[in-house]
Each structure stands twice: as structure tokens, then as C-alpha cells.
Design a protein around this motif. Structure first.
Motif, PDB file in Angstrom:
ATOM      1  N   ASP A  65       5.043   5.733   4.275  1.00 22.98           N
ATOM      2  CA  ASP A  65       6.491   5.804   4.062  1.00 22.98           C
ATOM      3  C   ASP A  65       7.157   4.663   4.834  1.00 22.98           C
ATOM      4  O   ASP A  65       6.485   3.800   5.415  1.00 22.98           O
ATOM      5  N   ASP A  66       8.482   4.643   4.865  1.00 17.90           N
ATOM      6  CA  ASP A  66       9.199   3.540   5.508  1.00 17.90           C
ATOM      7  C   ASP A  66       8.899   3.473   7.002  1.00 17.90           C
ATOM      8  O   ASP A  66       8.769   2.379   7.572  1.00 17.90           O
ATOM      9  N   GLY A  67       8.766   4.629   7.661  1.00 17.79           N
ATOM     10  CA  GLY A  67       8.463   4.618   9.082  1.00 17.79           C
ATOM     11  C   GLY A  67       7.085   4.034   9.364  1.00 17.79           C
ATOM     12  O   GLY A  67       6.902   3.243  10.304  1.00 17.79           O
ATOM     13  N   VAL A  68       6.095   4.387   8.547  1.00 20.65           N
ATOM     14  CA  VAL A  68       4.741   3.847   8.736  1.00 20.65           C
ATOM     15  C   VAL A  68       4.723   2.356   8.408  1.00 20.65           C
ATOM     16  O   VAL A  68       4.001   1.581   9.049  1.00 20.65           O
ATOM     17  N   ARG A  69       5.516   1.916   7.435  1.00 23.08           N
ATOM     18  CA  ARG A  69       5.551   0.489   7.091  1.00 23.08           C
ATOM     19  C   ARG A  69       6.054  -0.341   8.276  1.00 23.08           C
ATOM     20  O   ARG A  69       5.541  -1.436   8.535  1.00 23.08           O
ATOM     21  N   ILE A 107       5.655   0.444  11.350  1.00 17.32           N
ATOM     22  CA  ILE A 107       4.573   0.442  12.341  1.00 17.32           C
ATOM     23  C   ILE A 107       3.490  -0.559  11.935  1.00 17.32           C
ATOM     24  O   ILE A 107       2.956  -1.300  12.771  1.00 17.32           O
ATOM     25  N   VAL A 108       3.155  -0.589  10.630  1.00 19.33           N
ATOM     26  CA  VAL A 108       2.118  -1.517  10.143  1.00 19.33           C
ATOM     27  C   VAL A 108       2.560  -2.958  10.355  1.00 19.33           C
ATOM     28  O   VAL A 108       1.745  -3.838  10.683  1.00 19.33           O
ATOM     29  N   ALA A 109       3.844  -3.231  10.156  1.00 19.79           N
ATOM     30  CA  ALA A 109       4.339  -4.603  10.316  1.00 19.79           C
ATOM     31  C   ALA A 109       4.156  -5.107  11.743  1.00 19.79           C
ATOM     32  O   ALA A 109       4.070  -6.327  11.970  1.00 19.79           O
ATOM     33  N   ARG A 110       4.065  -4.197  12.732  1.00 19.21           N
ATOM     34  CA  ARG A 110       3.853  -4.609  14.120  1.00 19.21           C
ATOM     35  C   ARG A 110       2.375  -4.867  14.417  1.00 19.21           C
ATOM     36  O   ARG A 110       2.028  -5.248  15.530  1.00 19.21           O
ATOM     37  N   ASN A 111       1.498  -4.604  13.426  1.00 18.46           N
ATOM     38  CA  ASN A 111       0.058  -4.863  13.544  1.00 18.46           C
ATOM     39  C   ASN A 111      -0.552  -4.147  14.754  1.00 18.46           C
ATOM     40  O   ASN A 111      -1.090  -4.768  15.672  1.00 18.46           O
ATOM     41  N   PRO A 112      -0.524  -2.799  14.772  1.00 20.52           N
ATOM     42  CA  PRO A 112      -1.115  -2.067  15.906  1.00 20.52           C
ATOM     43  C   PRO A 112      -2.641  -2.059  15.803  1.00 20.52           C
ATOM     44  O   PRO A 112      -3.209  -2.332  14.731  1.00 20.52           O
ATOM     45  N   VAL A 163       0.844  -1.209   0.000  1.00 21.84           N
ATOM     46  CA  VAL A 163       0.000   0.000   0.000  1.00 21.84           C
ATOM     47  C   VAL A 163       0.872   1.249   0.000  1.00 21.84           C
ATOM     48  O   VAL A 163       1.785   1.393   0.823  1.00 21.84           O
ATOM     49  N   ASN A 164       0.561   2.162  -0.923  1.00 23.97           N
ATOM     50  CA  ASN A 164       1.292   3.424  -1.013  1.00 23.97           C
ATOM     51  C   ASN A 164       0.590   4.567  -0.284  1.00 23.97           C
ATOM     52  O   ASN A 164       1.247   5.401   0.339  1.00 23.97           O
ATOM     53  N   ALA A 165      -0.744   4.630  -0.405  1.00 22.14           N
ATOM     54  CA  ALA A 165      -1.481   5.749   0.188  1.00 22.14           C
ATOM     55  C   ALA A 165      -2.939   5.353   0.369  1.00 22.14           C
ATOM     56  O   ALA A 165      -3.464   4.489  -0.341  1.00 22.14           O
ATOM     57  N   VAL A 166      -3.574   6.007   1.347  1.00 22.71           N
ATOM     58  CA  VAL A 166      -5.009   5.819   1.592  1.00 22.71           C
ATOM     59  C   VAL A 166      -5.641   7.203   1.717  1.00 22.71           C
ATOM     60  O   VAL A 166      -5.166   8.055   2.481  1.00 22.71           O
ATOM     61  N   LEU A 167      -6.717   7.400   0.953  1.00 27.91           N
ATOM     62  CA  LEU A 167      -7.421   8.679   0.968  1.00 27.91           C
ATOM     63  C   LEU A 167      -8.844   8.447   1.482  1.00 27.91           C
ATOM     64  O   LEU A 167      -9.645   7.768   0.844  1.00 27.91           O
ATOM     65  N   ALA A 191      -6.950   2.428  17.156  1.00 31.72           N
ATOM     66  CA  ALA A 191      -6.797   3.667  17.909  1.00 31.72           C
ATOM     67  C   ALA A 191      -5.334   4.084  18.006  1.00 31.72           C
ATOM     68  O   ALA A 191      -4.990   5.262  17.820  1.00 31.72           O
ATOM     69  N   GLU A 192      -4.470   3.109  18.267  1.00 33.85           N
ATOM     70  CA  GLU A 192      -3.042   3.425  18.388  1.00 33.85           C
ATOM     71  C   GLU A 192      -2.474   3.876  17.050  1.00 33.85           C
ATOM     72  O   GLU A 192      -1.714   4.854  16.982  1.00 33.85           O
ATOM     73  N   PHE A 193      -2.845   3.169  15.980  1.00 38.44           N
ATOM     74  CA  PHE A 193      -2.316   3.514  14.659  1.00 38.44           C
ATOM     75  C   PHE A 193      -2.803   4.899  14.236  1.00 38.44           C
ATOM     76  O   PHE A 193      -2.037   5.682  13.657  1.00 38.44           O
ATOM     77  N   ARG A 194      -4.067   5.223  14.520  1.00 33.80           N
ATOM     78  CA  ARG A 194      -4.591   6.541  14.162  1.00 33.80           C
ATOM     79  C   ARG A 194      -3.859   7.645  14.929  1.00 33.80           C
ATOM     80  O   ARG A 194      -3.514   8.682  14.358  1.00 33.80           O
ATOM     81  N   ARG A 195      -3.606   7.423  16.207  1.00 33.54           N
ATOM     82  CA  ARG A 195      -2.888   8.416  17.004  1.00 33.54           C
ATOM     83  C   ARG A 195      -1.492   8.654  16.446  1.00 33.54           C
ATOM     84  O   ARG A 195      -1.036   9.800  16.341  1.00 33.54           O
ATOM     85  N   ILE A 196      -0.825   7.577  16.055  1.00 36.07           N
ATOM     86  CA  ILE A 196       0.528   7.704  15.505  1.00 36.07           C
ATOM     87  C   ILE A 196       0.500   8.485  14.194  1.00 36.07           C
ATOM     88  O   ILE A 196       1.358   9.347  13.942  1.00 36.07           O
ATOM     89  N   CYS A 197      -0.505   8.205  13.333  1.00 36.72           N
ATOM     90  CA  CYS A 197      -0.603   8.905  12.043  1.00 36.72           C
ATOM     91  C   CYS A 197      -0.830  10.401  12.241  1.00 36.72           C
ATOM     92  O   CYS A 197      -0.247  11.228  11.520  1.00 36.72           O
TER      93      CYS A 197
END
Length: 664
Positions: free
Chosen positions: A610-614, A616-621, A543-547, A624-630
């Protein structure tokens, strides 16, 4: 009229037989000459407060205005017994003779509701404004009180608890006939002197008044405005309300086994088809479609009920009731639409989907039609209007801010990966995807789509429609397209594990895949793919982007204005760090149908991976946690984007809070 009756009325008017005026000269007598006392009295003043001839300021008081000028017209004794039952002084003139404006001024009605009712009147000849307002949910008592005020009549509520003991006159109701009262919505209330007080729901039906006089045998009638609710209550009291208590034995005694046959149903269907092809039905269906296109509607809802048929248009995301055709036309209208969409008019038990291609005002339109059975015998029909003009918009016109638009254009020009557009139904996802595809170079690229259904046709692009009944699913079509040497693939929706897995494989093997998801915001789309069954590291890599997007109503440019915020709004603006001196508000004018809004604008929440978000995604958050980080990494939320647009005067803060609830 008898001679004695005539003399009584003339005496009351002061024309003869009164000590204040000279009697009429007898036959053969010499008329009095001018100047001989008061032998000839001046013309009497007009009764009922009518204007007299000439300027009142130039006339002498009292004596120069005739014998009635000194009398109080509100006093029956002053008018005379002969006229008391014919003349009844009304109340003071109302502020406005327009019911809608009067109710708006009293706070009973809003301009939006009034506009809806006026639209219903345009599509339903013969309907009164009061009826349309009551059907739209406005309090009937308040509406009828306004009708009474404008007509100069009194408004009364029937005391149903008293019933026959003071609530209404049962004897006169029996003389009128309960059927007559129920059909014409009239109730005899009481007797006042020689007049009968009749409660009615309409103030302008003189034929009903004449018929009531004839049935009761009275010459004097006083009208009072009542509600149809009270009339129904009266009918319940006298036993003419619901027809639930029927004598079943008596009913069955009149029924034979051979009275109903299967062939009659077939004949009814044949007759219905002929009726659906009749000129009035065809014209009315055409009128519905033309009106929807003229109003800029995106959907047409035809909703039958037991007593009426309701036609509603979705305009700028909101449903408005526009027409009320006769309930008897429901089956014919639905059958006509089925014929236009090549559907089976004899099948009313199962849902059906079809498509109507037509030309309205020189514009080629596709109507995506869906029917579903209802509790009654008629189906509900919803038609989505697919207008090529509404889809032929550029990305610059959708409402992106400069930074978001630049990032999005860079994303759709990527050589590979998955780009997702997410949001609920009707949030503009298809429009965004089609506008994005038009940005691509169709000459040097092989662009293909898989949709369900194909809503709009794009030149230079291969479009494929799925058919689940024959096994043509998104996954199967996508696998086939991968063998067609594609560069860009657009999937209508990722619904299941198989489709998602194939899309991931296509993205990882050098293809750009655009698709949609039904999620509330951008971060939850990532977790949705993981929940479907995909590995988190694959999702992060592909995934590259989500709108995420929503549509809000745009303020009318002609009538929008700024006002001081309320206390609650002031507190909210302070918390958001926004200016608190003034906020934009909707007023309403003729160009926006008194709504204050015209058109819609998009709200956008763009999440780039980006690489930093990838990592984070690999850790399967969790979501709520993933939204806060974004958000901490700089993602602009839907609500924040909306507040920016509200500050710029594109929409209102109330509209933003309504659409982005739960996405702050």
C-alpha cells in the motif's frame, strides 16, 4: 546306515535294548498278550517338544507317556549320543513371525521405514525384507538379531580382533574355500562336540547348509546368524577382501595393444540401443512409470551406483526408495528413456533435457526428463511428472484462509502492476499462478505467458517457451509480447536485470504482470529486486503484492488423532499462545501407506504493497528491518499460517517447524 548305528538310535528312542522296555520278540516266539505286565510299552513321546496324541490332561503322568517323558530334552546325555548331533533344541518361540513387525515392536524400525522397505520388495522380486532394511540404513546387527530370534537361532558377532585365534576357524574356512564363503556369506566359527558351528546371514537357505556339510564331510551343523559386515572383515583377514594389491606386471603381461579398439565402443552403443528396445527393458521402464503415477509421485529419480540401481519417487515432497533393479540394467534403462525422449543415447558426457509424452491408465502425461553424467559410466535420470489433473485445481482448494484468499483474488483482478509468487523449487508456485490465471476472464482479455519450459497447456492462453541457445530469453519474449496488445502477462521467472526492468516498464504502462522469484519470504522479494539493480522507488511503484508459499504434508483424514503434547512442545505452544491440552498427530493406516500423511496443503505469507509500504520501500531498508515492519503492519508469516492449520487438524506442528525453519 549300519546296523549298529540303527540299534543305537532305536535304543535312544526306547524301542528296544532298554531295561525299561521289553525287548522285541524273537522270530518264532509268541507275542505277549495284553495285560501281561509291561510287555508292550506305550508309544514314546514325540521328541523336540512336539505334541503327543490326545489331550495331555487325560494321560497319566510320566509312565503313561513313554520312556522319553522323564528325560530333559535339553540334555544331550538324556537324548542319547546317537541323536545328540542330529537334534538341537531351539530357543523359545518369538513373539511375532513377521520380521518387520517384530523390529517395529523392538524399536529398531519405524513404520515409515518398514513401508519404504515393503515398497522396495514390491518392485524388486526375489529380494528379502532383511536386505531391503539394511539397504535403507537400518542397523544390520539389529536386523540380523531379529532374523535369528524369529528363526530360533543364535545371533553372534565375530571377534575380528582375535581373527584366526578364536574369532573363526581358519582351517575349515580353507576347506570350504574363501570364494565359496565370500559368495554365500558363510563363515565356519568353531567346533562344538561333533558339530560344526557355521555363521551365515540367511536362516532359510538349506542348499547352502547341504553344500557346507558336503564340503566339510560332517553330518551335524549348528547355524548361527551373523552380519555381512563380519563376513567382509573375515575375508579381509584371509586376504580375499578388496583386490587393490594386484601384480601390475602380471596384469599387463596379458594385455596387447590391439585388444581395445575404437570400433568396439561403437558396437557397444549399437548393442545397447538394441538392448534398450528389448521387451524386458521396455516392460520394466513402463512398470517404473506406472508405479510412480499410481503412487501419486511428482518426480522419478533413477540413481546408478557401482553395485546397484536405485529408483526413488518423490511423494508429497519426500523421497522414498521404491525399487532396486539389477545394476546391469542401468545402461539399458537410461538408454530406453533417452529413446522415448528423442535424446542422443551415444552422448553420455553432457547433460541432456527432453520430454516424454505418454498415456498411463487413460491419462495423458508429460515427463520432463533430465540426465546428468555421474562418476560411473551411467547417467542419473530425473523425471518430473506433469499431470494435468494435479494442476487443474481452483484457488479455493489450495489452502488459503478466507481473508488471504479474498485479498489475493482482488490483487489478480487489478488492471496493472506486478504480482510476485515466491518460494523454493517445488513449493507450488506454478500451481498457484495457473489457478490464478484460470480466475481471469479469458474471453475478453488477452493473456500470454513466457515460460521455461511450458509445463502445462491452458486453453485460451498464448504460451511461449524460451530458448536461450537461440537468444529467445525472457526479456526478448516479454518485449515481443508487449507488441501483441496484452492485458495480462505471466513470466516464468524474473532472473536478471533486463527481465526485471522490462517487467517494471510493462507494469507501469498499464499491464498486469505475474511472475515468480526464488526467495525465502515475501519481504525479501522486494529487496531482491533492488539488489538486481532496480531503483527502489520503481519497485515500490510497480509491485502490488508478494505471495510467499510452502507446501506441507496434510494429515490423513482416516487415521489422524490427538495426543497430549510433550514437555518441549508444551513449552512452545505456551509461548505461541496456542491451546496446550492436545495436538494433532500422524498415526498411519493402509490408505496413507502407514505414513500418516496423504496429500499436501499450502502455507501462505501475503504482503500487499500500500502507500505506506511504498514509502518504506523507497527508503531502501535492509531485509530484517523491512520484515519487522511488515509483521508490525499485520502480515501473517508462513509459520503463523502453518500453526493455524495445525490447530485446525490439517497438519502437525512438527511438519510446520520442519518446513518453516528460519521464517518465524
Amino acid at each position: 546306515m549300519g546296523r549298529s548305528r540303527y540299534d543305537d538310535i532305536m535304543n535312544d528312542l526306547g524301542l528296544h535294548g532298554d531295561g525299561n522296555t521289553a525287548p522285541q520278540p524273537k522270530r518264532g516266539s509268541t507275542p505277549a498278550k495284553p495285560g501281561q505286565g509291561d510287555a508292550i510299552s506305550p508309544l514314546p513321546s514325540a521328541p523336540g517338544g512336539q505334541h503327543s496324541f490326545g489331550d495331555a490332561s487325560t494321560q497319566p503322568p510320566n509312565s503313561a507317556r513313554g520312556p522319553l517323558s522323564n528325560q530333559d530334552p535339553s540334555n544331550p546325555a538324556a537324548i542319547g549320543a546317537a541323536l545328540s548331533e542330529l537334534f538341537h533344541p531351539g530357543s523359545a518361540a518369538p513373539v511375532s513371525n513377521d520380521l518387520g513387525e517384530y523390529l517395529v515392536s523392538k524399536g529398531v524400525l519405524t513404520h515409515d521405514k518398514l513401508t519404504n522397505a515393503q515398497n522396495v520388495l514390491k518392485g524388486t522380486p526375489g529380494k528379502r525384507l532383511a536386505e531391503a532394511l539394511i539397504e535403507l540404513g537400518i542397523d544390520e546387527a539389529a536386523v540380523q538379531a531379529g532374523v535369528a530370534e524369529i528363526a530360533g537361532l543364535s545371533f553372534e558377532r565375530i571377534d575380528l580382533n582375535k581373527g584366526l585365534d578364536g574369532g573363526f576357524d581358519g582351517k575349515m574356512l580353507q576347506r570350504l574355500g574363501p570364494d565359496f564363503c565370500k559368495e554365500n556369506l558363510v563363515v565356519p566359527l568353531r567346533t562344538e562336540g561333533s558339530r560344526v558351528v557355521i555363521g551365515c546371514t540367511r536362516a532359510d537357505d538349506v542348499f547352502i547348509v547341504d553344500e557346507v556339510k558336503r564340503r566339510l564331510g560332517v553330518s551335524g551343523i549348528k547355524l548361527a546368524i551373523i552380519t555381512s559386515f563380519d563376513v567382509k572383515g573375515v575375508m579381509e583377514i584371509v586376504g580375499f577382501g578388496s583386490q587393490e594389491n594386484l601384480d601390475v606386471a602380471e596384469l599387463l603381461s596379458e594385455v596387447e595393444e590391439a585388444d581395445v579398439q575404437v570400433e568396439k565402443k561403437q558396437q557397444e552403443e549399437v548393442d545397447l540401443e538394441r538392448e534398450a528396445q528389448g521387451s524386458p527393458v521396455i516392460r520394466y521402464v513402463n512398470h517404473i512409470i506406472q508405479a510412480a503415477v499410481k503412487e501419486g509421485a511428482s518426480d522419478i529419480h533413477i540413481e546408478p551406483s557401482e553395485k546397484k540401481l536405485k529408483v526413488r519417487f518423490r511423494i508429497d515432497g519426500e523421497l522414498y526408495e521404491m525399487m532396486n533393479p539389477p545394476a546391469a540394467m542401468a545402461a539399458a534403462i537410461v538408454s530406453r528413456l533417452k529413446i522415448m525422449a528423442n535424446l542422443d543415447i551415444s552422448e553420455r558426457r553432457l547433460p541432456q533435457d527432453g520430454r516424454i509424452r505418454c498415456v498411463v491408465a487413460g491419462r495423458k502425461l508429460d515427463l520432463r526428463m533430465s540426465t546428468i553424467p555421474t562418476a560411473g559410466s551411467t547417467e542419473k535420470v530425473v523425471m518430473r511428472i506433469l499431470d494435468t489433473r494435479s494442476i487443474n485445481v481452483e484457488l479455493d482448494q489450495l489452502g488459503f484462509d478466507v481473508d488471504t484468499l479474498t485479498i489475493w483474488k482482488n490483487q489478480i483482478e487489478s488492471p496493472h502492476g506486478i504480482i510476485l509468487v515466491t518460494g523454493p523449487t517445488g513449493s507450488g508456485k506454478t500451481t498457484t499462478l495457473y489457478a490464478s490465471l484460470r480466475q481471469l476472464d479469458k474471453t475478453s482479455m488477452n493473456i500470454s505467458t513466457v515460460e521455461d519450459p511450458v509445463e502445462y497447456h491452458l486453453d485460451g492462453i498464448t504460451q511461449t517457451q524460451t530458448h536461450d541457445k537461440i537468444g529467445m530469453t525472457f526479456a526478448l519474449a516479454l518485449k515481443a509480447l508487449l507488441r501483441q496488445d496484452p492485458d495480462v502477462i505471466m513470466l516464468g521467472e524474473i532472473r536478471d536485470m533486463e527481465t526485471a526492468s522490462t517487467a517494471i516498464q510493462a507494469a507501469l504502462t498499464g499491464h498486469l504482470v505475474l511472475s515468480t522469484l526464488h526467495t525465502n519470504d515475501a519481504p525479501s522479494s522486494i529487496t531482491r529486486l533492488v539488489n538486481i539493480g532496480l531503483e527502489p522507488f520503481l519497485v515500490g511503484a510497480a509491485v502490488n503484492a508478494v505471495l510467499a508459499q510452502r507446501l506441507v504434508r496434510r494429515l490423513c483424514k482416516e487415521c489422524k488423532f490427538q495426543e497430549a503434547p510433550s514437555e518441549d512442545m508444551l513449552e512452545y505452544l505456551t509461548m505461541q499462545g496456542m491451546p496446550t491440552d492436545a495436538t494433532w498427530a500422524a498415526k498411519g493406516c493402509d490408505k496413507c501407506r502407514k505414513l500418516g500423511y496423504a496429500g499436501r496443503v499450502g502455507l501462505y505469507e501475503l504482503l500487499t504493497i500500500d502507500d505506506g509500504v511504498r514509502d518504506i520501500v523507497a527508503r531502501n531498508p535492509n531485509v530484517a528491518e523491512f520484515r519487522r515492519i511488515c509483521i508490525e503492519r499485520g502480515m501473517v508469516t508462513l509459520r503463523n499460517d502453518g500453526l493455524r492449520k495445525a490447530q485446525m487438524g490439517m497438519t502437525t506442528i512438527q511438519e510446520i517447524l520442519r518446513v518453516t525453519e528460519g521464517n518465524s
